[in-house]
Design a protein around this motif. Structure first.
Motif, PDB file in Angstrom:
ATOM      1  N   PHE B 101     -32.993 -51.865 102.223  1.00  0.00           N
ATOM      2  CA  PHE B 101     -31.538 -51.962 102.350  1.00  0.00           C
ATOM      3  C   PHE B 101     -31.017 -53.077 101.426  1.00  0.00           C
ATOM      4  N   VAL B 103     -32.627 -54.306  98.808  1.00  0.00           N
ATOM      5  CA  VAL B 103     -32.880 -53.886  97.421  1.00  0.00           C
ATOM      6  C   VAL B 103     -31.742 -52.966  96.970  1.00  0.00           C
ATOM      7  N   GLY B 104     -31.349 -52.062  97.863  1.00  0.00           N
ATOM      8  CA  GLY B 104     -30.262 -51.126  97.557  1.00  0.00           C
ATOM      9  C   GLY B 104     -28.958 -51.847  97.283  1.00  0.00           C
ATOM     10  N   LEU B 105     -28.664 -52.881  98.063  1.00  0.00           N
ATOM     11  CA  LEU B 105     -27.438 -53.658  97.818  1.00  0.00           C
ATOM     12  C   LEU B 105     -27.481 -54.262  96.416  1.00  0.00           C
ATOM     13  N   TYR B 107     -28.980 -53.149  93.759  1.00  0.00           N
ATOM     14  CA  TYR B 107     -28.806 -52.144  92.703  1.00  0.00           C
ATOM     15  C   TYR B 107     -27.403 -51.532  92.673  1.00  0.00           C
ATOM     16  N   THR B 108     -26.631 -51.737  93.738  1.00  0.00           N
ATOM     17  CA  THR B 108     -25.321 -51.063  93.809  1.00  0.00           C
ATOM     18  C   THR B 108     -24.172 -52.074  93.835  1.00  0.00           C
ATOM     19  N   VAL B 109     -23.893 -52.624  94.996  1.00  0.00           N
ATOM     20  CA  VAL B 109     -22.719 -53.493  95.147  1.00  0.00           C
ATOM     21  C   VAL B 109     -22.818 -54.736  94.267  1.00  0.00           C
ATOM     22  N   MET B 112     -22.031 -54.179  90.708  1.00  0.00           N
ATOM     23  CA  MET B 112     -20.591 -54.026  90.454  1.00  0.00           C
ATOM     24  C   MET B 112     -19.914 -55.394  90.425  1.00  0.00           C
ATOM     25  N   ALA B 115     -20.640 -57.289  87.269  1.00  0.00           N
ATOM     26  CA  ALA B 115     -19.907 -56.820  86.089  1.00  0.00           C
ATOM     27  C   ALA B 115     -18.587 -57.567  85.925  1.00  0.00           C
ATOM     28  N   TYR B 116     -18.091 -58.166  87.026  1.00  0.00           N
ATOM     29  CA  TYR B 116     -16.812 -58.878  86.952  1.00  0.00           C
ATOM     30  C   TYR B 116     -16.982 -60.397  86.914  1.00  0.00           C
TER      31      TYR B 116
END
Lengths: 225, 330
Positions: B101, B103-105, B107-109, B112, B115-116
């Motif tokens: 879970f 690890v998934g965070l 790679y995703t949130v 993102m 990036a900012y």
């Protein structure tokens, strides 16, 4: 946990273990002491029924996946049985996790749409890029040349690669990782839904029916009645 | 518990810690098993470095790096099952789900968010503000030297960020949830509050220009060395490896329930900065975590820095501004 009979298969494990030799409730529950003496566990015995709750069980607690449950010793079909009805927030979490990651995937699509440059911005960026004079990469260090490492890509190769990447990657954020994790958690749920009830049944069977010295991972040895 | 004196510190007074390489158990089994688990780590390091050094440009890409990274981690999970360091760290289905879970965070949130407000954006803003170009001092150096520099520069930053987290309360609040892990497994590096994971990922490498292949090589050091920090595998780690690199032994000491031991071994890939700055302890520990090994759940991990920060601030304000209860005059 709510009582929802049609969907509670998601987080519930039910079943029974035959008691051989037959045992009284007190004797069966005494055999389960090791499982119930883990820290954070509280339980109540009411006649032939034991109800336990584990508050934040340790990682290696054999009942960690099922922190709440009811165990009952009954006589059914001429057999003495331990019936169990266990609840697993972890299975429910794993069932719901794909939805969360699908939401992340949708979020990345929405953000990409918001971030997509307008035609004017694209033209401006291209003009800026054209102004920047990129130089051909320096040749590799002589040691690398001698060892045979491939030379860095030339400007033309780089431009070609970037064009290919541009064609493939249109969005600022890719939804692929979120979709992969949604799939992964769906798979993990399926694995857990079958594996964890099987493991817990094996744990109960060994605790109740095996001689004490055989409890830890030894193959089942038939016990004499 | 008496503990062991290391320099001017007593290690292992609160919880057992094995100090010294000679006291650490060796791999048990036949000659083949002992051979494999002695040379496993160096073999894969050299093999991966050779791959990235000689791979054609069409293959030396970030996508290949992701595929290799994920495959290698899956392979290491299998190795954990074959030769665990401690049975008490055995990976369970629930632990695997929890770890993945986080690890998934990542790679995703977190990507993102990065990036900012990530280091790339910050460095670009600084370079834009001062009209700086990238510092291209290193591009003429041999590839492996460039890769070493990237790795060392990043690790130097991580060392101080990590040490800062253990010494400055606001940063500690973000890092504390990671110290509630009670066992080490491959994916445990991702377990923690997202704020911490964001902070520890900050680096200054973006100020420099390196050849892309050197960056991929540096990433391999992280994969083929740093990944072992959180592994549950018993290795006969070679002497030279454990002198240079952070190992699961070092990192288990860092995660020990012993307070003094946890204030050591701050490096990520390299242990040499710890040796240099006097924070290295060679050894291992099995009992990990905080508060006697309480496992922190996901919900608490997500809010801990904020709830604890609020609680502490409130207490401070109360102490600072509330008058002591008046004492009735006799």
């Amino acid at each position: 946990m709510l009582k929802l009979p049609f969907i509670d298969w998601i987080w519930r494990a039910k079943g029974f273990v035959e008691l051989a030799p037959p045992r009284t409730a007190d004797s069966a529950f005494a055999k389960l002491d090791a499982l119930l003496e883990e820290s954070g566990t509280s339980y109540e015995i009411d006649g032939d029924t034991l109800t336990y709750v584990k508050d934040n069980p340790a990682a290696q607690d054999k009942l960690a996946t099922f922190p709440r449950g009811t165990l009952q010793v009954v006589e059914e079909d001429g057999q003495s049985r331990l019936k169990y009805n266990l609840t697993s927030p972890a299975l429910l979490f794993c069932f719901l996790a794909p939805l969360l990651f699908l939401a992340f995937a949708q979020g990345s699509i929405i953000l990409s749409d918001l971030e997509r440059p307008t035609e004017a911005e694209k033209a401006e960026a291209e003009a800026e890029k054209a102004e920047e004079e990129e130089e051909e990469p320096k040749p590799l260090n002589v040691i690398d040349e001698w060892l045979g490492a491939p030379a860095p890509e030339t400007l033309e190769e780089k431009k070609q690669r970037e064009e290919e990447e541009e064609a493939e990657k249109k969005d600022k954020f890719s939804s692929t990782p979120a979709l992969v994790f949604a799939g992964l958690f769906a798979f993990l749920f399926l694995v857990g839904r079958f594996l964890e009830p099987w493991l817990i049944r094996r744990t109960f069977r060994r605790a109740l029916n095996d001689p004490p010295e055989e409890l830890d991972g030894e193959p089942d040895i038939p016990t004499e009645a | 518990m008496a503990g062991v004196r290391v320099g001017n510190r007593i290690i292992g007074a609160d919880s057992p810690v094995t100090v010294g390489w000679d006291n650490i158990p060796k791999v048990e089994g036949g000659p083949l098993k002992r051979f494999v688990f002695t040379y496993f780590q160096p073999f894969f390091l050299f093999a991966l470095v050779a791959f990235w050094y000689y791979a054609p440009n069409s293959l030396a890409t970030a996508t290949t790096a992701i595929i290799i990274g994920v495959s290698f981690r899956v392979f290491l999970i299998g190795i954990e099952l074959v030769n665990p360091r401690h049975d008490s760290w055995q990976l369970t289905w629930k632990e695997l789900c929890t770890d993945l879970f986080y690890v998934g965070l990542g790679y995703t949130v977190l990507r993102m968010v990065d990036a900012y407000i990530g280091d790339g954006v910050i460095i670009e803003a600084i370079q834009g503000a001062y009209d700086w170009d990238k510092l291209s001092w290193f591009t003429g150096l041999p590839l492996l030297v460039q890769a070493l520099l990237i790795s060392l520069i990043f690790d130097f930053g991580q060392y101080w960020m990590h040490r800062g987290m253990h010494n400055w309360y606001p940063l500690w609040l973000t890092h504390a949830p990671h110290h509630y892990i009670t066992q080490l497994n491959i994916n445990k590096g991702a377990v923690g509050n997202p704020v911490e994971l964001f902070l520890i990922g900050l680096g200054i490498g973006g100020f420099f220009d390196f050849l892309p292949r050197a960056v991929l090589l540096a990433g391999t050091f992280g994969l083929a060395i740093g990944t072992y920090q959180h592994i549950n595998v018993r290795f006969n780690t070679p002497r030279w490896w454990r002198f240079l690199f952070n190992t699961t032994e070092h990192h288990s000491v860092h995660h020990s329930q012993d307070f003094e031991a946890s204030r050591s071994n701050y490096g990520a890939t390299w242990i040499i900065f710890d040796r240099l700055f006097g924070t290295c302890i060679d050894g291992e520990a099995e009992k990990l975590g905080m508060e006697g090994g309480r496992r922190m759940q996901i919900r608490e991990t997500m809010v801990y820095p904020f709830t604890e920060g609020f609680k502490t601030s409130k207490e401070w304000v109360q102490r600072r501004f509330q008058r002591p209860a008046s004492v009735p005059a006799e």
